[in-house]
Scaffold this active site. Structure first.
Site, PDB file in Angstrom:
ATOM      1  N   GLY A 116      42.386  40.632  32.795  1.00 59.57           N
ATOM      2  CA  GLY A 116      41.003  41.095  33.596  1.00 59.57           C
ATOM      3  C   GLY A 116      41.355  40.403  34.973  1.00 59.57           C
ATOM      4  O   GLY A 116      41.636  39.469  35.066  1.00 59.57           O
ATOM      5  N   CYS A 117      40.542  41.010  35.966  1.00 61.13           N
ATOM      6  CA  CYS A 117      40.730  40.468  37.422  1.00 61.13           C
ATOM      7  C   CYS A 117      39.882  39.124  37.539  1.00 61.13           C
ATOM      8  O   CYS A 117      40.506  38.155  38.120  1.00 61.13           O
ATOM      9  CB  CYS A 117      40.062  41.696  38.321  1.00 61.13           C
ATOM     10  SG  CYS A 117      38.233  42.097  38.223  1.00 61.13           S
ATOM     11  N   TYR A 118      38.702  38.973  37.036  1.00 57.68           N
ATOM     12  CA  TYR A 118      37.837  37.635  37.121  1.00 57.68           C
ATOM     13  C   TYR A 118      38.742  36.584  36.183  1.00 57.68           C
ATOM     14  O   TYR A 118      38.768  35.642  36.807  1.00 57.68           O
ATOM     15  CB  TYR A 118      36.386  38.136  36.627  1.00 57.68           C
ATOM     16  CG  TYR A 118      35.606  38.806  37.330  1.00 57.68           C
ATOM     17  CD1 TYR A 118      35.258  38.486  38.864  1.00 57.68           C
ATOM     18  CD2 TYR A 118      34.881  39.721  36.933  1.00 57.68           C
ATOM     19  CE1 TYR A 118      34.314  39.063  39.444  1.00 57.68           C
ATOM     20  CE2 TYR A 118      33.872  40.615  37.627  1.00 57.68           C
ATOM     21  CZ  TYR A 118      33.899  40.343  38.793  1.00 57.68           C
ATOM     22  OH  TYR A 118      33.078  41.111  39.842  1.00 57.68           O
TER      23      TYR A 118
END
EC number: 1.2.1.38
Length: 307
Positions: A116-118
């Site tokens: 995921g990006c975060y």
């Protein structure tokens, strides 16, 4: 024969960005289906089984369905950009810079879960410090982050950009995930080597692409911000995708622009220390659709092709 790549969900935000990164490439053959046929299960199943690598840019349930279409097919390799398989031990976690051996794991894997990006930012900051004993496994970690609105997909993009919509969002910035149960928490905990899930406060800004992830810390006795920076710099030495901004350069900054790396597939890390040396703010800067999604998927695909 060129490797055949099928992007399942190619007409969504992540899929479109993957296609854009591969538009000029001549070393692979892209399999496709028309947008009007994107819900044609039989056509999707055929393309999935024809591909050497299938990149799934789908919601979790649709990704699980795509994997089921490949039951009994041991030749098609999969990169899944959803959250469906990220903490499944049968899947290699697709963050090559996370550990010294992770690049080889991805290269040799049939199943790769794109991060995921975060979590990409949070894990990049936390994992080397946990491995070095500079942050305790039970430390009460907090992660604060802001993302470009493209991370919300086509609906969020339309809400931000189309002023004629009844649900048009006019706020310059908004906080969400208020129930403290965001879907990215399991991978933050697992690959951040934490004993408990962090408190995660995500938000969205009125910019299309870009991201800042912050991990503020009270430091243990005997640990300094300089030690954190050294540990990160040593961990990411020798490669050019994740870089650590030197302390003097970081401390001279007055602000960080979340859009600085928009359109790029790299990530910058910073360590900011208080004057008394007792506190630090760890910061990751990346493009939510670059190293945070589509760019990472293409990096993983290239490792798999070479492996």
């Amino acid at each position: 024969m060129k490797p055949r790549i099928f992007i399942d969900g190619e007409h969504g935000t992540t899929g479109l960005q993957i296609r854009a990164r591969m538009a000029e490439r001549t070393d692979v053959e892209l399999l496709s289906i028309p947008e009007a046929e994107r819900r044609n299960a039989a056509m999707r199943e055929d393309r999935l089984n024809e591909a050497d690598i299938a990149i799934l840019c789908l919601p979790d349930d649709a990704s699980r369905e795509a994997v089921a279409f490949l039951a009994g097919n041991a030749s098609t390799r999969i990169i899944d950009t959803s959250t469906a398989h990220r903490v499944d031990p049968a899947w290699a976690y697709g963050f090559a810079e996370m550990d010294g051996a992770q690049r080889a794991r991805i290269a040799g894997a049939r199943l790769v879960a794109n991060p995921g990006c975060y979590p990409t930012g949070a894990i990049a900051l936390l994992r080397p410090l946990r491995q070095g004993g500079l942050v305790a496994a039970d430390h009460p970690v907090t992660v604060n982050a802001v993302s470009g609105y493209s991370g919300g997909g086509k609906q969020m993009i339309a809400q931000m950009e189309d002023a004629t919509r009844e649900d048009h969002i006019v706020a310059p910035h908004f906080l969400y995930g208020l129930d403290l149960a965001h879907k990215h928490l399991p991978e933050m905990r697992t690959f951040g080597l934490l004993d408990r899930e962090p408190i995660f406060a995500p938000s969205v800004g009125r910019f299309a692409q870009g991201m800042i992830v912050q991990v503020p810390l009270h430091l243990r006795d005997g640990v300094t911000p300089e030690q954190l920076e050294t540990a990160l710099a040593d961990h990411y030495a020798g490669q050019d995708i994740v870089t650590v901004v030197p302390g003097a350069e970081a401390q001279a900054l007055k602000r960080i622009d979340p859009t600085e790396l928009a359109g790029q597939d790299t990530m910058k890390l910073f360590v900011f220390g208080s004057k008394d040396g007792r506190r630090a703010n760890l910061v990751a800067l990346l493009d939510n659709l670059g190293k945070g999604a589509s760019g990472a998927a293409v990096q993983n695909m290239d490792l798999m092709l070479r492996g």
